[in-house]
Design a protein around this motif. Structure first.
Motif, mmCIF file in Angstrom:
data_model
loop_
_atom_site.group_PDB
_atom_site.id
_atom_site.type_symbol
_atom_site.label_atom_id
_atom_site.label_comp_id
_atom_site.label_asym_id
_atom_site.label_seq_id
_atom_site.Cartn_x
_atom_site.Cartn_y
_atom_site.Cartn_z
ATOM 1 N N ARG A 151 30.092 14.284 -2.165
ATOM 2 C CA ARG A 151 30.095 15.708 -1.817
ATOM 3 C C ARG A 151 30.597 15.942 -0.395
ATOM 4 N NH1 ARG A 151 27.411 19.532 -4.878
ATOM 5 N NH2 ARG A 151 26.615 18.759 -6.865
ATOM 6 N N THR A 152 31.460 15.028 0.047
ATOM 7 C CA THR A 152 32.065 15.134 1.373
ATOM 8 C C THR A 152 33.569 14.914 1.256
ATOM 9 O OG1 THR A 152 31.988 12.776 1.970
ATOM 10 C CG2 THR A 152 29.965 14.058 2.295
ATOM 11 N N ASN A 153 34.239 14.891 2.386
ATOM 12 C CA ASN A 153 35.681 14.608 2.447
ATOM 13 C C ASN A 153 35.963 13.151 2.794
ATOM 14 O OD1 ASN A 153 34.542 15.404 5.002
ATOM 15 N ND2 ASN A 153 36.594 15.397 5.878
ATOM 16 N N SER A 154 35.011 12.266 2.517
ATOM 17 C CA SER A 154 35.135 10.863 2.930
ATOM 18 C C SER A 154 36.395 10.198 2.383
ATOM 19 C CB SER A 154 33.894 10.076 2.486
ATOM 20 O OG SER A 154 34.008 8.720 2.832
ATOM 21 N N LEU A 176 38.950 21.284 2.244
ATOM 22 C CA LEU A 176 38.342 22.322 1.413
ATOM 23 C C LEU A 176 39.275 22.703 0.273
ATOM 24 C CD1 LEU A 176 36.110 24.392 0.851
ATOM 25 C CD2 LEU A 176 37.254 25.944 2.464
ATOM 26 N N GLY A 177 40.551 22.894 0.590
ATOM 27 C CA GLY A 177 41.512 23.248 -0.454
ATOM 28 C C GLY A 177 41.616 22.167 -1.518
ATOM 29 N N ARG A 178 41.684 20.907 -1.104
ATOM 30 C CA ARG A 178 41.800 19.814 -2.065
ATOM 31 C C ARG A 178 40.558 19.724 -2.951
ATOM 32 N NH1 ARG A 178 45.946 16.066 -1.056
ATOM 33 N NH2 ARG A 178 47.713 17.328 -0.354
ATOM 34 N N LEU A 179 39.380 19.854 -2.358
ATOM 35 C CA LEU A 179 38.145 19.739 -3.135
ATOM 36 C C LEU A 179 37.990 20.900 -4.114
ATOM 37 C CD1 LEU A 179 35.701 18.488 -0.353
ATOM 38 C CD2 LEU A 179 36.708 17.154 -2.219
ATOM 39 N N GLU A 201 40.635 22.449 -5.498
ATOM 40 C CA GLU A 201 41.628 22.136 -6.528
ATOM 41 C C GLU A 201 41.112 21.082 -7.505
ATOM 42 O OE1 GLU A 201 45.014 20.888 -4.344
ATOM 43 O OE2 GLU A 201 45.635 22.916 -3.768
ATOM 44 N N GLN A 202 40.381 20.104 -6.996
ATOM 45 C CA GLN A 202 39.854 19.031 -7.828
ATOM 46 C C GLN A 202 38.650 19.468 -8.659
ATOM 47 O OE1 GLN A 202 38.914 15.913 -5.042
ATOM 48 N NE2 GLN A 202 41.059 15.601 -4.447
ATOM 49 N N GLY A 203 38.077 20.616 -8.338
ATOM 50 C CA GLY A 203 36.873 21.077 -9.024
ATOM 51 C C GLY A 203 35.595 20.512 -8.446
ATOM 52 N N SER A 204 35.706 19.758 -7.342
ATOM 53 C CA SER A 204 34.514 19.196 -6.710
ATOM 54 C C SER A 204 33.679 20.285 -6.045
ATOM 55 C CB SER A 204 34.916 18.142 -5.672
ATOM 56 O OG SER A 204 35.640 17.093 -6.270
ATOM 57 N N VAL A 205 34.347 21.299 -5.498
ATOM 58 C CA VAL A 205 33.668 22.473 -4.955
ATOM 59 C C VAL A 205 33.826 23.596 -5.968
ATOM 60 C CG1 VAL A 205 33.693 24.233 -3.153
ATOM 61 C CG2 VAL A 205 33.940 21.816 -2.537
ATOM 62 N N ALA A 206 32.704 24.097 -6.456
ATOM 63 C CA ALA A 206 32.705 25.115 -7.511
ATOM 64 C C ALA A 206 32.282 26.469 -6.942
ATOM 65 C CB ALA A 206 31.755 24.701 -8.631
ATOM 66 N N PRO A 207 32.600 27.557 -7.655
ATOM 67 C CA PRO A 207 32.174 28.883 -7.204
ATOM 68 C C PRO A 207 30.676 28.927 -6.937
ATOM 69 C CG PRO A 207 33.727 29.098 -9.006
ATOM 70 C CD PRO A 207 33.415 27.633 -8.888
ATOM 71 N N GLY A 208 30.313 29.485 -5.791
ATOM 72 C CA GLY A 208 28.917 29.593 -5.408
ATOM 73 C C GLY A 208 28.419 28.468 -4.529
ATOM 74 N N ASP A 209 29.146 27.358 -4.447
ATOM 75 C CA ASP A 209 28.736 26.252 -3.586
ATOM 76 C C ASP A 209 28.771 26.674 -2.121
ATOM 77 O OD1 ASP A 209 28.294 24.511 -5.668
ATOM 78 O OD2 ASP A 209 30.200 23.446 -5.467
ATOM 79 N N LEU A 210 27.855 26.089 -1.341
ATOM 80 C CA LEU A 210 27.788 26.364 0.091
ATOM 81 C C LEU A 210 28.346 25.160 0.841
ATOM 82 C CD1 LEU A 210 26.857 28.297 2.349
ATOM 83 C CD2 LEU A 210 24.642 27.132 2.311
#
Length: 324
Positions: free
Chosen positions: A270-273, A291-294, A296-305
């Protein structure tokens, strides 16, 4: 173009094994004829194309930079506006090192608060290492990389919403990682000087603490604590708890990411490691690129902080919170 760290580190430093141990796989090195403005313009044009906008739709152009400027007494944001063929638009130049790509979001929010006529902002963050002035592998414990990212910011947009920005500096440390030559104090380097052989940035840090291992370890622990403090400050401003953070995006420093993720209770997934290992440290462009890559990958979803945080020259600790 991408460069393999293990293959080229020996051309930058006499001890390439030390660089390889940092965990980077590749970094980006722009061709010699590509300038900071060129990189920024390409990123800006891509952002406009992705959103179906043109330059006439933009009310404010913001350029966040983190490296040596192309020219002194020169406004890089105006040069970017010219490259984009903008006319009669506000521009804003931010240059607080690699922090400016994150703290700049809070500055934009302030501009929107006092200028209701501004609705659309083109925000560009860029890093282009000047290898005459700095050795990209000895500035600090990171492989410095060339890159740019751009985003269109809209007032009242329903996704990827800025919530808060918090920052503070420790001014006593402001001389760390500075470029010694090319400014008004020392405009010309001594004969025979080269960035390839100049003392590494970590030497100045060690000297500050008189090479005392205990003091160096204490500073390392304090650096993590201060990062958590600035994250907590951003959470307080946004009215959320630290435990609500779902993702950490730190500067592209694999070890630093792990050190901050652990006390936040976040797994490295859950990081950019992993992204950091492939991109290198792109200065002000790190966090928005990740942020953009995550997303696009679906790792960050709507509503995530998401917490965008890091340490920059100054020394500056900073964090912006984004609701995806």
């Amino acid at each position: 173009m991408d460069q393999n760290v293990a293959e080229v580190a020996g051309t930058y430093v006499p001890d390439p094994e030390r660089i390889v141990r940092w965990g980077y796989r590749t970094f980006h090195r722009a061709p010699d004829d590509i300038t900071t403005t060129d990189l920024a313009a390409r990123a800006a044009q891509d952002a406009l194309a992705r959103t179906g906008m043109v330059t006439d739709d933009i009310d404010l152009l913001v350029l966040a930079t983190s490296e040596h400027p192309e020219y002194p007494h020169w406004d890089g944001s105006a040069a970017l506006g010219r490259a984009l063929e903008m006319e009669n638009r506000q521009t804003l130049l931010l240059n607080e090192g690699c922090a400016s790509g994150v703290t700049g979001l809070g500055i934009v929010a302030g501009v929107l608060a006092v200028q209701p006529e501004i609705n659309t902002v083109l925000f560009v963050a860029v890093n282009r290492v000047s290898e005459f002035h700095r050795n990209r592998m000895t500035v600090n414990n990171a492989v410095h990389s060339d890159g740019a990212v751009a985003a269109v910011l809209r007032r009242g947009h329903g996704r990827n919403t800025w919530l808060s920005t918090e920052q503070f500096t420790i001014p006593d440390l402001c001389d760390w990682f500075r470029t010694e030559y090319g400014g008004a104090v020392a405009p010309v380097a001594p004969e025979g000087w080269s960035s390839r052989t100049a003392p590494a940035g970590h030497v100045k840090v060690q000297e500050h603490f008189q090479r005392d291992p205990q003091r160096l370890r204490e500073f390392g622990r304090a650096a993590i604590t201060r990062t958590l403090d600035v994250v907590d400050g951003a959470c307080k401003r946004a009215g959320v708890g630290r435990d609500e953070i779902t993702h950490l995006i730190y500067i592209n420093d694999p070890d630093g990411i792990a050190d901050v993720a652990e006390p936040l209770g976040l797994p490295l997934e859950r990081t950019n490691s992993e992204l950091a290992k492939d991109h290198g440290h792109m200065g002000s462009a790190d966090q928005l690129t990740a942020l953009g890559r995550l997303i696009e990958q679906g790792s960050v979803a709507p509503g995530d902080l998401v917490a965008l945080t890091g340490i920059s020259i100054g020394m500056r600790w900073y964090c912006s919170l984004i609701r995806a």
